[in-house]
Design an enzyme around this catalytic site. Structure first.
Site, PDB file in Angstrom:
ATOM      1  N   TYR A 178      23.679  25.183  17.231  1.00  0.00           N
ATOM      2  CA  TYR A 178      24.096  26.596  18.133  1.00  0.00           C
ATOM      3  C   TYR A 178      24.007  27.278  17.478  1.00  0.00           C
ATOM      4  CZ  TYR A 178      25.751  23.034  21.537  1.00  0.00           C
ATOM      5  OH  TYR A 178      25.680  22.194  22.608  1.00  0.00           O
ATOM      6  N   LYS A 209      19.853  19.073  21.481  1.00  0.00           N
ATOM      7  CA  LYS A 209      20.284  20.148  22.565  1.00  0.00           C
ATOM      8  C   LYS A 209      20.588  21.448  22.502  1.00  0.00           C
ATOM      9  CE  LYS A 209      24.959  20.011  24.504  1.00  0.00           C
ATOM     10  NZ  LYS A 209      26.810  19.401  24.087  1.00  0.00           N
TER      11      LYS A 209
END
Length: 312
Positions: A178, A209
């Site tokens: 992220y 992810k």
């Protein structure tokens, strides 16, 4: 329904020869023999404390951590991702679940305005391998990197070393990446999401992810995701599920991420576990129907509503 055979699994060359068959076993188990990943994310009890498990809009069953394992046991998932201690407490009662150990975590109490994020490694690989040797069905590891944080270099180094060691032992690795920190002004910027995907590939991860990118550059979120999927190369890209949403809306987004965005699966937590066990199990089957079997949104919704059966 997409299917792969054992000889179609691309085994990274950092997997030791004696661990090659173990890696293939773990890849086939995690992807249910499809090459796609349905990751049930259960790491939020550290990440978000108790606010994701108790309160308005959350089913009372979610207050009990065993709820996560009941869903994983009764539903259709690829892996259940959680911290080592969480898995250690419940795995003996749920031995058939494929487990992915989340190696680092932090709470959400310290905000970026106070300090850039750093998620430290919580346990050693040796401790995880000892659990595996004791019979726990551990197929992989997970690790979070915050790109743009002033601690980025530390997390990159930890992740790179962890991936090399995990592969040598035949384990898969999923990176949560992220963009986040004072240097980051738009965490879901399409170019940054694509950049995160490329970083995961260069570190050697099997899957990454990411958050779905925003619309922009004249493209929808799913179209921008296709750019990130291409940047990921042989590292399969999956999207975070986000906060709880209407099932039809969520399934449509998932379908677009895979069909348009080229995603290799999904990583869903709150959208599943905030529901009752019975409803959550139905949703795992609907999600897996799209992810692992290329169902249409309409057919997957019929699975969720109990009007259509789905099993692998």
């Amino acid at each position: 329904m997409p299917k792969i055979t054992r000889d179609q699994v691309r085994v990274p060359v950092d997997v030791l020869p004696e661990s090659r068959e173990i890696y293939i076993d773990n890849y086939m188990k995690a992807t249910r023999g499809t090459g796609r990943l349905m990751l049930f994310a259960c790491d939020q009890k550290i990440e978000h404390l108790n606010k994701d498990f108790y309160g308005e809009g959350i089913h009372p069953e979610d207050a009990d951590p065993e709820h996560l394992f009941q869903i994983g046991d009764q539903g259709v998932i690829g892996v259940l991702a959680g911290q080592r201690g969480l898995i250690a407490q419940y795995a003996a009662d749920y031995p058939q679940i494929n487990y992915l150990v989340k190696m680092n975590s932090k709470t959400n109490l310290v905000k970026t305005a106070q300090e850039d994020p750093y998620s430290p490694q919580l346990t050693s690989l040796d401790a995880v391998l000892a659990m595996r040797d004791a019979g726990v069905n551990i197929v992989g590891l997970g690790y979070t990197i915050y790109l743009g944080s002033e601690y980025e270099s530390t997390m990159l180094a930890e992740a790179g070393e962890l991936i090399a060691q995990a592969h040598a032992a035949g384990l898969l690795v999923v990176l949560w990446i992220y963009p986040r920190g004072k240097a980051v002004t738009a965490e879901k910027d399409p170019d940054l999401i694509a950049g995160a995907a490329g970083v995961a590939l260069c570190l050697g991860a099997d899957f990454v992810k990411v958050n779905p990118p925003t619309d922009g550059n004249g493209k929808t979120s799913a179209e921008n995701l296709a750019v990130a999927s291409t940047a990921a190369g042989r590292c399969g890209l999956v999207c975070a599920g986000g906060s709880k949403a209407d099932a039809q809306v969520f399934l449509q987004q998932l379908h677009d991420q895979i069909v348009i965005g080229g995603a290799c699966g999904n990583a869903t937590g709150r959208n599943i576990h905030m529901r009752s066990t019975e409803e959550a199990v139905r949703l795992t089957k609907a999600i897996s129907a799209i992810t692992l079997a290329d169902y249409s949104v309409e057919d997957a919704l019929a699975v969720f509503n109990g009007e259509k059966e789905f099993a692998l």
